[in-house]
Design an enzyme around this catalytic site. Structure first.
Site, mmCIF file in Angstrom:
data_model
loop_
_atom_site.group_PDB
_atom_site.id
_atom_site.type_symbol
_atom_site.label_atom_id
_atom_site.label_comp_id
_atom_site.label_asym_id
_atom_site.label_seq_id
_atom_site.Cartn_x
_atom_site.Cartn_y
_atom_site.Cartn_z
ATOM 1 N N THR A 99 0.842 -1.196 0.000
ATOM 2 C CA THR A 99 0.000 0.000 0.000
ATOM 3 C C THR A 99 0.878 1.248 0.000
ATOM 4 O OG1 THR A 99 -1.597 -1.268 1.305
ATOM 5 C CG2 THR A 99 -1.987 1.104 1.079
ATOM 6 N N LYS A 174 -8.070 1.090 -2.279
ATOM 7 C CA LYS A 174 -7.477 0.479 -1.073
ATOM 8 C C LYS A 174 -7.559 1.446 0.114
ATOM 9 C CE LYS A 174 -4.811 -1.891 1.690
ATOM 10 N NZ LYS A 174 -5.378 -2.956 2.504
ATOM 11 N N LYS A 243 0.530 4.834 8.344
ATOM 12 C CA LYS A 243 0.949 5.304 7.006
ATOM 13 C C LYS A 243 -0.277 5.485 6.114
ATOM 14 C CE LYS A 243 2.208 1.523 4.632
ATOM 15 N NZ LYS A 243 1.131 1.039 3.829
#
Ligand code: NAP
Length: 294
Positions: A99, A174, A243
């Protein structure tokens, strides 16, 4: 796919190890690279070639899959004299499955395009268990024909492929999915804290949710033991969700969109990270507020 690809897999962490093992099980020719060499031993034992550098791996293979932690790790494996990009050859393919941010993903796609390398943006939904059982849901940002060509490779690691659009749509989707995961996890932890404060056994929360078909979410079961035992072995490390939350907030800021709950969750995760819990499972998120860790 008429000629099977020679796959080079980079990043044998919680997710990458299981995904690479599934490629081997599916019969693909897999070579591996991992920064910490110890994690490659089981692959060498399975007959996989182990490369000393990302460049050496990319030289051996026509298809490279990356599953490292974050943009800094991607830079470390892609750039420099020993990086994958130094061995880019026209017609080869890069599939990123970790990701990253949409901006990073677009820049990577552009770099690939200029080198004549195909690029697929394929982050995954599903955690350690789904990676182990090849039940991941792959969120793809890619040209449709290219995606179809590589679907046998992707289907060795996941059960479904959702084609979100061109690069970086897989990554954009995502982030939308992880927004829900971050909030659901924090909600569970907060609900358990409220239960404990009232003298209610938090196990009753899970029992009640399980009896109500409208609230019986499979994800809750995945985090139940962590929340009840107040132990947080990592399936999805908090540092990675932090993150992702920062990517979500950065994307929202670009569009002048407010995500107030995500902002609150990011700030809680930052506190938890600063307390030293970054490598623990994301479900640790409120531990530093409510109770000392055992
Ligand atoms: P992880 O267990 O922390 O593994 C990270 C991998 O990246 C390791 O192979 C690590 O190598 C490598 N790495 C880190 N920094 C590096 C650097 N500077 N240079 C080279 N390699 C480096 O992470 P994970 O849980 O597998 O997650 C991987 C990615 O998938 C992340 O982007 C995460 O957000 C995403 N993701 C995770 C989950 C999950 O449930 N865990 C689910 C979906 C998506 P070493 O072995 O040397 O440390």
């Amino acid at each position: 796919m008429s000629v099977p690809p020679r796959i080079g897999f980079i990043g044998l962490g919680i997710m990458g190890r299981a995904m690479a093992l599934n490629l081997v099980k599916a019969g693909f020719q897999v070579s591996v690279y991992n920064r910490t060499r110890r994690r490659t031993i089981e692959f060498a034992d399975l007959g996989c070639q182990v490369s000393a550098t990302p460049r050496a791996l990319a030289k051996l293979c026509d298809t490279v899959i990356t599953m490292v932690s974050d943009p800094e790790a991607m830079d470390a494996v892609m750039e420099g004299p020993e990086g994958v990009a130094s061995a880019f050859a026209g017609g080869n393919t890069l599939i990123n499955m970790c990701t990253l941010s949409p901006d990073y993903t677009s820049a990577l796609a552009k770099k690939c395009f200029l080198a004549g390398v195909n690029f697929l943006d394929c982050p995954v939904s599903g955690s350690k268990g789904a990676a182990e059982t090849a039940q991941l849901v792959i969120l793809a940002g890619a040209d449709k024909a290219l995606l179809e060509k590589f679907s046998p490779v992707l289907k060795a690691m996941g059960k479904e492929i959702v084609h979100a659009g061109p690069v970086p749509a897989g990554t954009s989707l995502k982030l939308c999915i992880n927004l829900i995961v971050a909030q659901l996890t924090t909600a569970l932890a907060e609900s358990a804290a409220l239960a404990r404060a009232q003298g209610i056994d938090p196990a009753l929360i899970f029992e009640t949710l399980g009896h109500n078909p409208a609230l019986n979410c499979g994800y809750f079961g995945l985090k139940k033991d962590n929340i009840l035992k107040q132990e947080y072995p990592p399936a999805f490390p908090l540092k990675h969700m932090l993150k992702d939350a920062r990517f979500m907030l950065a994307e929202a800021a670009k569009k002048k969109l407010h995500l107030p709950v995500t902002a609150a969750v990011e700030s809680l995760m930052t506190k938890s990270y600063n307390s030293g819990y970054g490598d623990k499972d994301l479900s640790v998120v409120l531990a530093n507020l409510s109770e000392p860790l055992g």
